[in-house]
Design a protein around this motif. Structure first.
Motif, PDB file in Angstrom:
ATOM      1  N   GLU A 181      -6.006   1.390  -1.079  1.00  0.00           N
ATOM      2  CA  GLU A 181      -7.093   1.577  -0.355  1.00  0.00           C
ATOM      3  C   GLU A 181      -8.001   0.203  -0.663  1.00  0.00           C
ATOM      4  N   ARG A 182      -7.735  -0.753  -1.353  1.00  0.00           N
ATOM      5  CA  ARG A 182      -8.257  -2.062  -1.280  1.00  0.00           C
ATOM      6  C   ARG A 182      -7.497  -2.787  -0.172  1.00  0.00           C
ATOM      7  N   GLN A 195      -1.661   9.336  -7.029  1.00  0.00           N
ATOM      8  CA  GLN A 195      -1.264   9.824  -5.646  1.00  0.00           C
ATOM      9  C   GLN A 195       0.093   9.407  -5.408  1.00  0.00           C
ATOM     10  N   LEU A 239      -6.651  -1.484   2.652  1.00  0.00           N
ATOM     11  CA  LEU A 239      -7.009  -1.117   3.813  1.00  0.00           C
ATOM     12  C   LEU A 239      -8.682  -1.725   4.119  1.00  0.00           C
ATOM     13  N   ALA A 240      -9.250  -2.034   2.933  1.00  0.00           N
ATOM     14  CA  ALA A 240     -10.648  -2.513   3.288  1.00  0.00           C
ATOM     15  C   ALA A 240     -10.752  -3.777   3.408  1.00  0.00           C
ATOM     16  N   LEU A 292      -0.144  10.265   0.051  1.00  0.00           N
ATOM     17  CA  LEU A 292      -0.780   9.059   0.833  1.00  0.00           C
ATOM     18  C   LEU A 292      -0.325   9.177   2.173  1.00  0.00           C
ATOM     19  N   LEU A 311      -2.806  11.091   4.098  1.00  0.00           N
ATOM     20  CA  LEU A 311      -3.943  10.727   4.162  1.00  0.00           C
ATOM     21  C   LEU A 311      -3.852   9.952   5.348  1.00  0.00           C
ATOM     22  N   GLY A 355      -1.815   4.195  -4.814  1.00  0.00           N
ATOM     23  CA  GLY A 355      -2.978   4.319  -3.951  1.00  0.00           C
ATOM     24  C   GLY A 355      -4.308   3.762  -3.838  1.00  0.00           C
ATOM     25  N   GLU A 356      -4.513   3.202  -5.065  1.00  0.00           N
ATOM     26  CA  GLU A 356      -5.862   2.536  -5.397  1.00  0.00           C
ATOM     27  C   GLU A 356      -5.711   1.146  -4.531  1.00  0.00           C
ATOM     28  N   ARG A 414      -6.177   9.534   9.010  1.00  0.00           N
ATOM     29  CA  ARG A 414      -7.390   8.527   9.111  1.00  0.00           C
ATOM     30  C   ARG A 414      -6.949   7.556  10.255  1.00  0.00           C
TER      31      ARG A 414
END
Length: 226
Positions: free
Chosen positions: A38-39, A59, A41-42, A64, A67, A34-35, A71
């Motif tokens: 996130e990276r 997660q 997606l950013a 996920l 989420l 999950g981390e 989103r």
């Protein structure tokens, strides 16, 4: 072709899926958890579709998927254990578009991804596609009758309807249908298509013995006249 994210904590699996999907023209990005997601997606444009392993550390894939659906509303294909029926049901309930069991058969994964992308293509939702007296809601992955009521079909049967409704007037061979509506169980021989068509006719045709929606073209396959 599409931008696809593969999220799996096993490096060998990530690399195998990424290499294969990249070889057939997709742009593939990867994350281990999950981390990492996130990276990812950013860092750039959001992928059109995510391949998520259910058994992620931290997660898990189901969290996920929930989420991501809230989103981004992307395409989501879950990777599950061979016997994890509960994970498959929960995944579909929270918004996953499809699932595939490990160990992954790569051509089957590609077919599932293509089917999901086709259903989610802009212009595929809205009022839906006509299928005789029914309408196929591709975004919602469901079939509605003329009064807007949901027709109870299995996911495999909706896949089959989608294959015909998106190819009106075209004769589809068994091989075509295996590619457009890949099996979701162990019954993967081409004759399984005949059984699936028979079950679909029983549910949708006014007279299954004299079908009007899905006609047999002897020696060639099946056709939805449109």
């Amino acid at each position: 072709m599409a931008r696809i994210a593969v999220v799996d904590d096993e490096e060998a699996v990530r690399e195998m899926l990424a290499d294969y999907l990249g070889s057939i023209g997709h742009e593939v990005v990867m994350a281990a958890d999950g981390e990492g997601l996130e990276r990812l997606l950013a860092a750039g444009a959001p992928p059109a579709l995510f391949v998520l392993d259910v058994g992620l550390p931290g997660q898990d894939g189901l969290q996920l998927a929930r989420l991501l659906r809230a989103r981004l509303d992307p395409g989501i294909v879950m990777l599950t254990g061979a016997g994890d029926l509960v994970d498959r049901v929960v995944g579909l309930e929270i918004g996953a578009d499809d699932y595939i069991a490990k160990p992954v058969v790569l051509p089957e994964l590609a077919a599932r991804i293509d089917a999901v992308l086709r259903r989610r293509r802009p212009g595929s939702g809205g009022e839906g596609l006509p299928f005789g007296a029914y309408r196929l809601d591709l975004r919602g992955f469901r079939l509605l009758d003329r009064s807007g009521r949901l027709v109870e079909l299995s996911p495999m049967e909706v896949d089959l309807v989608a294959a015909f409704a998106t190819n009106p007037g075209k004769v589809l061979s068994r091989d075509d249908l295996m590619r457009l509506a890949p099996p979701r169980d162990d019954d993967s021989n081409d004759r399984s298509i005949d059984h699936r068509v028979t079950r679909l006719r029983r549910k949708l045709e006014a007279d299954p013995e004299h079908p009007q929606l899905v006609k047999t073209v002897r020696g060639m396959g099946y056709v939805f006249p449109g």
